[in-house]
Design a protein around this motif. Sequence first.
Motif, PDB file in Angstrom:
ATOM      1  N   SER A   1       0.823  -1.207   0.000  1.00  0.00           N
ATOM      2  CA  SER A   1       0.000   0.000   0.000  1.00  0.00           C
ATOM      3  C   SER A   1       0.859   1.259   0.000  1.00  0.00           C
ATOM      4  O   SER A   1       2.011   1.260   0.464  1.00  0.00           O
ATOM      5  CB  SER A   1      -0.909  -0.003   1.233  1.00  0.00           C
ATOM      6  OG  SER A   1      -1.586   1.228   1.366  1.00  0.00           O
ATOM      7  N   TYR A   2       0.263   2.338  -0.515  1.00  0.00           N
ATOM      8  CA  TYR A   2       0.927   3.643  -0.482  1.00  0.00           C
ATOM      9  C   TYR A   2       0.987   4.217   0.929  1.00  0.00           C
ATOM     10  O   TYR A   2       1.741   5.151   1.189  1.00  0.00           O
ATOM     11  CB  TYR A   2       0.187   4.643  -1.375  1.00  0.00           C
ATOM     12  CG  TYR A   2       0.373   4.408  -2.853  1.00  0.00           C
ATOM     13  CD1 TYR A   2       1.548   4.776  -3.497  1.00  0.00           C
ATOM     14  CD2 TYR A   2      -0.624   3.828  -3.622  1.00  0.00           C
ATOM     15  CE1 TYR A   2       1.725   4.573  -4.857  1.00  0.00           C
ATOM     16  CE2 TYR A   2      -0.462   3.615  -4.982  1.00  0.00           C
ATOM     17  CZ  TYR A   2       0.715   3.992  -5.593  1.00  0.00           C
ATOM     18  OH  TYR A   2       0.886   3.786  -6.940  1.00  0.00           O
ATOM     19  N   HIS A   3       0.190   3.670   1.856  1.00  0.00           N
ATOM     20  CA  HIS A   3       0.073   4.257   3.190  1.00  0.00           C
ATOM     21  C   HIS A   3       0.985   3.605   4.219  1.00  0.00           C
ATOM     22  O   HIS A   3       1.141   4.136   5.317  1.00  0.00           O
ATOM     23  CB  HIS A   3      -1.382   4.161   3.665  1.00  0.00           C
ATOM     24  CG  HIS A   3      -2.369   4.781   2.725  1.00  0.00           C
ATOM     25  ND1 HIS A   3      -2.435   6.146   2.528  1.00  0.00           N
ATOM     26  CD2 HIS A   3      -3.306   4.228   1.912  1.00  0.00           C
ATOM     27  CE1 HIS A   3      -3.393   6.415   1.649  1.00  0.00           C
ATOM     28  NE2 HIS A   3      -3.939   5.270   1.255  1.00  0.00           N
TER      29      HIS A   3
END
Length: 485
Positions: free
Chosen positions: A211-213
């Motif tokens: 994920s980008y997070h």
Amino acid sequence: MAFAIEEINKNLNLLPNVTLGYSLYDNCGALVVALSGALSLASGQEEHFLLQENCSGIPPVLGLLIHYLQNVNFTTPFGDQVSFDENGDALPIYDVMNWLHLPDGQIKVQNVGEVKRSGFKSEELTIDEDKMFWNFESGKPPRSVCSESCPPGTRMARNKGQPECCFTCIPCSKGKISKNNNSLECTSCPEDFWSNPQNDHCVPKKTEFLSYHEPLGICLTTASLLGTFICAVVLGIFFYHRRTPMVRANNSELSFLLLVSLKLCFLCSLLFIGRPRVWTCQLRHAAFGISFVLCVSCILVKTMVVLAVFKASKPGGGTILKWFGSMQQRGTVLALTCIQAGICTAWLVSSSPAPHKNMQYHNDKIVYECAVGSTIGFAVLLGYIGVLAVLSFLLAFLARNLPDNFNEARLITFSMLSFCAVWVAFVPAYVNSPGKYADAVEVFAILASSFGLLVALFGPKCYIILLKPERNTKKAIMGRLTINE
């Protein structure tokens, strides 16, 4: 009354480990006889009878079932007022008033229920358990069962050689639940669900992907954008200094195309981050494969041009340059790139990559990943890049000692060596990495090889252009002028 007592004795939940008995006193239709019996009972001087062999001692008075006698009142030993009525007819509804003494304290039970008589039906005992008061800390009656009930989230396991009421409560295993008390078996959750910590409900499984997070995704995204930015800066530097000998001597057209392809290599790594979707799964490897072939093709043609120029400098070698003109260079790069595009097209048409729910690594998680579809297609894509990289390395290695003050062949040799090392290490790391970490390994390989090419090929040139302008002259490039560092 006798019916009510029998029903109470048969119900183990009402008075566990206590058996009720009764004594009958006939009023003989006379008030004085009824009053005498009531007074003797209240004073504790009534005659006692041994009703059952398993009862020992003098049974305590548990309760009174009496007619109501008007204007006759007395106090029982327990401090309760009892009124008598002179009417001797039996009433259809009786109130059962109970007093119970146990060794560990007094349990006082009031208004336990009613016995109703009907001319059409037999007697019926109604128990009102909400009106019962138990003098324990829990406020509940003592249990007369061997084992407590198994709560939800557990199952009953019978104990061999013991009565049926003796059992063990075993927690349900992970992925199984039981919703009711005393469940004999635990049921498995559906494929996309998992048991909650209490094992009494099924909840959706957690999903996992790069994920980008998360920190790993953030670092890889930052590195990708940083590499893209550096490529744009270098491209700007080369364009601004495009008329200087350093840029012109190193095949400026291929250098610009190489920088563009490196920028695409950095950007294609972003397709490996985020929740896999159909279009990202199909595009990620195609974009990666075409971008890297474009990049390596430019390096291969640059190496071939360096060798051709050296051959042309020797007697009788002038005709070789006609095979390495601008059109031939562009055509070679385009042809090599089109081959990779054909490989990607055949792969997507025959067995296209698609999102896949992988439950192999974790029972309680769903790992979202892109299934490659065709392992052969993926292997051919990587193999083609490897062939071009090895060929570029061999040609650059042969040209590494060409006489020149600034020999680009040495830089190409070093860049291709680092490029091949990264991708040789990538294969075992990729195969042995589970789930999202396989995508992270591939992104890392893309970024590492891209940074290696960018730094090795353009770092020394930018250094000379920006910090050593005195070396950015035709004489210095051709080796006719010696410049002290």
